[in-house]
Structure formats: structure tokens, C-alpha cells
Motif scaffolding. Sequence first.
Motif, PDB file in Angstrom:
ATOM      1  N   ALA A  35     -29.689 -18.866 -32.402  1.00 22.18           N
ATOM      2  CA  ALA A  35     -30.100 -19.464 -31.124  1.00 22.18           C
ATOM      3  C   ALA A  35     -30.249 -18.430 -30.000  1.00 22.18           C
ATOM      4  N   PHE A  36     -29.714 -17.239 -30.224  1.00 15.45           N
ATOM      5  CA  PHE A  36     -29.693 -16.249 -29.135  1.00 15.45           C
ATOM      6  C   PHE A  36     -31.124 -15.843 -28.738  1.00 15.45           C
ATOM      7  N   VAL A  37     -31.448 -16.000 -27.474  1.00 22.26           N
ATOM      8  CA  VAL A  37     -32.806 -15.650 -27.002  1.00 22.26           C
ATOM      9  C   VAL A  37     -32.779 -14.222 -26.436  1.00 22.26           C
ATOM     10  N   ILE A  38     -33.650 -13.371 -26.990  1.00 23.49           N
ATOM     11  CA  ILE A  38     -33.715 -11.972 -26.502  1.00 23.49           C
ATOM     12  C   ILE A  38     -35.058 -11.749 -25.808  1.00 23.49           C
TER      13      ILE A  38
ATOM     14  N   ALA B 169     -31.606  -7.853 -38.798  1.00 25.58           N
ATOM     15  CA  ALA B 169     -33.066  -8.013 -38.850  1.00 25.58           C
ATOM     16  C   ALA B 169     -33.583  -8.516 -37.513  1.00 25.58           C
ATOM     17  N   LYS B 170     -32.850  -9.476 -36.929  1.00 25.62           N
ATOM     18  CA  LYS B 170     -33.267 -10.029 -35.631  1.00 25.62           C
ATOM     19  C   LYS B 170     -33.225  -8.926 -34.568  1.00 25.62           C
ATOM     20  N   PHE B 171     -32.143  -8.118 -34.625  1.00 22.89           N
ATOM     21  CA  PHE B 171     -31.997  -7.034 -33.653  1.00 22.89           C
ATOM     22  C   PHE B 171     -33.167  -6.043 -33.794  1.00 22.89           C
ATOM     23  N   ASN B 172     -33.447  -5.615 -35.054  1.00 20.01           N
ATOM     24  CA  ASN B 172     -34.517  -4.612 -35.268  1.00 20.01           C
ATOM     25  C   ASN B 172     -35.873  -5.132 -34.799  1.00 20.01           C
ATOM     26  N   GLN B 173     -36.149  -6.386 -35.145  1.00 19.05           N
ATOM     27  CA  GLN B 173     -37.450  -6.959 -34.792  1.00 19.05           C
ATOM     28  C   GLN B 173     -37.620  -7.034 -33.276  1.00 19.05           C
ATOM     29  N   MET B 174     -36.578  -7.499 -32.584  1.00 21.11           N
ATOM     30  CA  MET B 174     -36.682  -7.642 -31.130  1.00 21.11           C
ATOM     31  C   MET B 174     -36.756  -6.270 -30.454  1.00 21.11           C
ATOM     32  N   GLN B 175     -36.031  -5.299 -31.031  1.00 23.74           N
ATOM     33  CA  GLN B 175     -36.083  -3.953 -30.453  1.00 23.74           C
ATOM     34  C   GLN B 175     -37.509  -3.391 -30.525  1.00 23.74           C
ATOM     35  N   GLU B 176     -38.157  -3.554 -31.705  1.00 23.94           N
ATOM     36  CA  GLU B 176     -39.542  -3.085 -31.883  1.00 23.94           C
ATOM     37  C   GLU B 176     -40.483  -3.764 -30.912  1.00 23.94           C
ATOM     38  N   GLN B 177     -40.347  -5.097 -30.813  1.00 17.95           N
ATOM     39  CA  GLN B 177     -41.243  -5.861 -29.927  1.00 17.95           C
ATOM     40  C   GLN B 177     -41.103  -5.422 -28.484  1.00 17.95           C
ATOM     41  N   LEU B 178     -39.857  -5.229 -28.054  1.00 14.53           N
ATOM     42  CA  LEU B 178     -39.648  -4.852 -26.649  1.00 14.53           C
ATOM     43  C   LEU B 178     -40.186  -3.452 -26.363  1.00 14.53           C
ATOM     44  N   GLU B 179     -40.037  -2.541 -27.329  1.00 19.25           N
ATOM     45  CA  GLU B 179     -40.562  -1.184 -27.116  1.00 19.25           C
ATOM     46  C   GLU B 179     -42.074  -1.210 -27.048  1.00 19.25           C
ATOM     47  N   ALA B 180     -42.716  -1.984 -27.950  1.00 23.91           N
ATOM     48  CA  ALA B 180     -44.178  -2.040 -27.969  1.00 23.91           C
ATOM     49  C   ALA B 180     -44.725  -2.605 -26.664  1.00 23.91           C
ATOM     50  N   SER B 181     -44.021  -3.568 -26.107  1.00 19.05           N
ATOM     51  CA  SER B 181     -44.560  -4.215 -24.903  1.00 19.05           C
ATOM     52  C   SER B 181     -43.961  -3.654 -23.626  1.00 19.05           C
ATOM     53  N   SER B 182     -43.159  -2.573 -23.728  1.00 12.91           N
ATOM     54  CA  SER B 182     -42.489  -2.107 -22.507  1.00 12.91           C
ATOM     55  C   SER B 182     -43.489  -1.596 -21.488  1.00 12.91           C
ATOM     56  N   ASN B 183     -44.589  -0.909 -21.961  1.00 12.47           N
ATOM     57  CA  ASN B 183     -45.605  -0.447 -21.002  1.00 12.47           C
ATOM     58  C   ASN B 183     -46.262  -1.626 -20.332  1.00 12.47           C
ATOM     59  N   GLY B 184     -46.659  -2.582 -21.179  1.00 13.44           N
ATOM     60  CA  GLY B 184     -47.302  -3.782 -20.649  1.00 13.44           C
ATOM     61  C   GLY B 184     -46.398  -4.484 -19.663  1.00 13.44           C
ATOM     62  N   GLN B 185     -45.113  -4.504 -19.994  1.00 10.74           N
ATOM     63  CA  GLN B 185     -44.142  -5.166 -19.120  1.00 10.74           C
ATOM     64  C   GLN B 185     -44.136  -4.512 -17.737  1.00 10.74           C
ATOM     65  N   GLU B 186     -44.165  -3.141 -17.753  1.00 13.69           N
ATOM     66  CA  GLU B 186     -44.168  -2.438 -16.471  1.00 13.69           C
ATOM     67  C   GLU B 186     -45.429  -2.750 -15.688  1.00 13.69           C
ATOM     68  N   LYS B 187     -46.601  -2.776 -16.405  1.00 17.30           N
ATOM     69  CA  LYS B 187     -47.857  -3.070 -15.719  1.00 17.30           C
ATOM     70  C   LYS B 187     -47.807  -4.451 -15.085  1.00 17.30           C
ATOM     71  N   LEU B 188     -47.174  -5.402 -15.815  1.00 16.79           N
ATOM     72  CA  LEU B 188     -47.122  -6.765 -15.283  1.00 16.79           C
ATOM     73  C   LEU B 188     -46.337  -6.832 -13.977  1.00 16.79           C
ATOM     74  N   ASN B 189     -45.504  -5.824 -13.729  1.00 15.68           N
ATOM     75  CA  ASN B 189     -44.727  -5.830 -12.497  1.00 15.68           C
ATOM     76  C   ASN B 189     -45.541  -5.421 -11.269  1.00 15.68           C
ATOM     77  N   ILE B 190     -46.821  -4.989 -11.503  1.00 15.39           N
ATOM     78  CA  ILE B 190     -47.647  -4.571 -10.368  1.00 15.39           C
ATOM     79  C   ILE B 190     -47.998  -5.781  -9.516  1.00 15.39           C
ATOM     80  N   ASP B 191     -47.974  -5.585  -8.205  1.00 18.20           N
ATOM     81  CA  ASP B 191     -48.386  -6.658  -7.299  1.00 18.20           C
ATOM     82  C   ASP B 191     -49.887  -6.532  -7.055  1.00 18.20           C
ATOM     83  N   PHE B 192     -50.638  -7.440  -7.698  1.00 16.33           N
ATOM     84  CA  PHE B 192     -52.099  -7.339  -7.616  1.00 16.33           C
ATOM     85  C   PHE B 192     -52.657  -7.730  -6.248  1.00 16.33           C
ATOM     86  N   THR B 193     -51.801  -8.249  -5.397  1.00 19.62           N
ATOM     87  CA  THR B 193     -52.297  -8.634  -4.068  1.00 19.62           C
ATOM     88  C   THR B 193     -52.279  -7.450  -3.091  1.00 19.62           C
TER      89      THR B 193
END
Length: 338
Positions: free
Chosen positions: A14-17, A68-92
Motif C-alpha cells: 500500500a505504500f505510495v512512493i 523490487a518495489k524499491f528498485n522500480q520506484m528508484q529508477e522511475q524517480l531518477e528518469a523523471s527527475s529532470n522532468g520533475q525539475e522542469k515542471l517546477n518552472i513558473d510559466f507565467t
Amino acid sequence: MFEKVNKVTQEVEAFVIQNKEALEQFRISYTGRKGQIADLFDDIKNIAPDQRKAYGQEVNRLKELAQAKFNQMQEQLEASSNGQEKLNIDFTLPPVPSTLGTRHPLTVVREEIIRIFERIGFNLSEGPEIEDDWHNFTALNFPENHPARDMQDTFFVEGNMLLRTHTSSVQVRVMENQKPPIRTLSPGRVFRNEAISARAHCVFHQVEGLFIDENVSFADLKQTLYYFVQEMFGPETKIRFRPSFFPFTEPSAEIDISCLICKGTGCNICKHSGWVEIGGSGMIDPEVLRNCGIDPEKYSGFAFGMGIERITMLKYQIKDLRLFTENDMRFLRQFQSL
Ligand code: 2U9
């Protein structure tokens, strides 16, 4: 004891990462050395011997599931970390202004001249800025006592080496190394021993053209330069040729165009004549052809020369030559960007 394993399994499932912090929390709580799964392994000593095997298998399954859950979530977060930072831009927010450079006006004009002559079959030629006496003077028919050969007009380097006073030296080299037909343009930096003022500089830029083939006539020269003037300054521009003298051409002619400011009616720029000079031209002297290994009985040709600064000043109404070398951003910013 088995209940405890089931409880931790449900928690792990149930743990949400969603982020790196949650991932770290998951590691500390479950998969880490002091996490709950390690505790479950420790508990094995409290299990009845006949149930230890089954218990061990359950805890191992849980351990694999959590890892397995830990490894999978770690990979996903690393892959999207750049995108995550970009999403923090204030487009206004207003955009950061881009600092695009501009081309120097002499570059803009030089490239325009090249494009115009390329369209009628001229290629480009280059040569050294430090020249010998032969290529700069002797091959071009400059007499021994010509004033241009004087120290006052030419920068001498050593012995008979000098800073070229025109790009005609490049064309001498082309003629020595190629057979006609020749259609070549040689833009480049030239040097003359002159005091710097609004109208003169000791370093400036020229473009010279050379056209050699069988049966080339003065009519070809006139038509070529007429085409150039129309393309460069606009279809309204008129051209006229004034008889002149250069050691390397015969006959020779100065090239004038109708004043771009007053369209020929008379103003300060053209000193009320209606005409401004843009360069010189002529039929290549047979002696120069011979000096460069081309048979004047078989071939003839025309040549022309223009100062790039002069053309640029006329085209953009620039009144002081020194602006080209001062690098004042207020001046440079007015020209075409890259
Ligand atoms: C070769 C033979 C002949 C090139 C030419 C001129 C006339 C001329 C001046 C214009 C303004 C130089 O920048 S400026 O001061 N040039 O008047 N130049 S004919 O004649 C050549 C070139 C090469 C072998």
C-alpha cells in the motif's frame, strides 16, 4: 508471527512512493538494515522449529517484493527527475530576454557582395596578408619609382615582404595557378600607411573581381558591374564610368553610382554632383596577363575593386569610418542578427 508478516506485506503493497523523500522513508521502514523486514528475520528464533522453514520462505518473499518495489520506484524517480525539475518552472513569469548577437555591418555587406557575384558564376579566392613585392607590385605593373611602393604608403615587414595594399595580389596568385576561364572574387583585409580619420584608416577591407576568358570585352565589364549595382543598391540606381588610370588595367575607369540619398538631384553626400564613387575597374593590362603566365593574344579580361567600408557607408549612411572599429554596442546592435 505469520500475522505480522502479512501486516508488513500489506503495508509494503500500500505504500505510495511519489518522491525521493518517500522512497527514503520506504527504505528506512522496510528494506534497510534496521527496517521491519530485518526485524522479521530476527524473529525467526522465536518460531517453532517445524514452522521455521515456511516462515523463512514467507519473509524472503516479502523481502524480494519490497526490494523490487524499491528498485522500480528508484529508477522511475531518477528518469523523471529532470522532468520533475522542469515542471517546477513558473510559466507565467516573463521570459528571460535572449542575448542574440548581431553580425558586423562589414560582414553583412561582404556576404551580400559575395552572394551577388556567386549568382553569376564567380568563385572565392584567398591569399596571404603578408605578401612579397612581386605579387603586390611588380606583377601588377607598378613601376620601380611608383609612390605606392614608398614607405609612406606601404607597411614593409622585412626585406621585400610587406602588408598587402590591395587584394590584387590574391588574383595574381590565382592567375599563376589556374588556366582561364577565371571568374573569381577576392574579399580581404588590406593595409595602407595612412593616418586614421573619419574617411581613412590604415586597415580596411576590399573586394576585387577578376574575369578572364577568350573575347572578354569592356561591354562585359560594364554589364557585370551594372548587374551588381542594381542588386546591391536597388533597381533605381544608375551607374556611370569615368576614365581613369591604374598601372594594372588599360583602359581604366572609376565606377560611380547615382547618389542614394538625393537620387541624383544633389546633396551634401554627393557634394551636389548627384554621383558617388564606389570603386575602380578596367581591362587587365596585357603585360599583367603575361607576367602571370596567361597569353594576352588568346585571352583578355576585366577586373574591378571596391572598398567594403565605402559600400557599407553608402548603403547604411554611416558618416565616420572609425565606427567600424570602435565596437560601440549602440552602433553594432543596429545591424542584422545572425
Ligand atoms: C589583377 C589585375 C587587375 C583590380 C582593380 C581597381 C581598379 C580599383 C580601388 C577601389 C577602391 C581600391 O579599395 S580601393 O581603394 N580599386 O580602383 N582595382 S581595377 O584590378 C586588378 C586586380 C588584379 C591581376
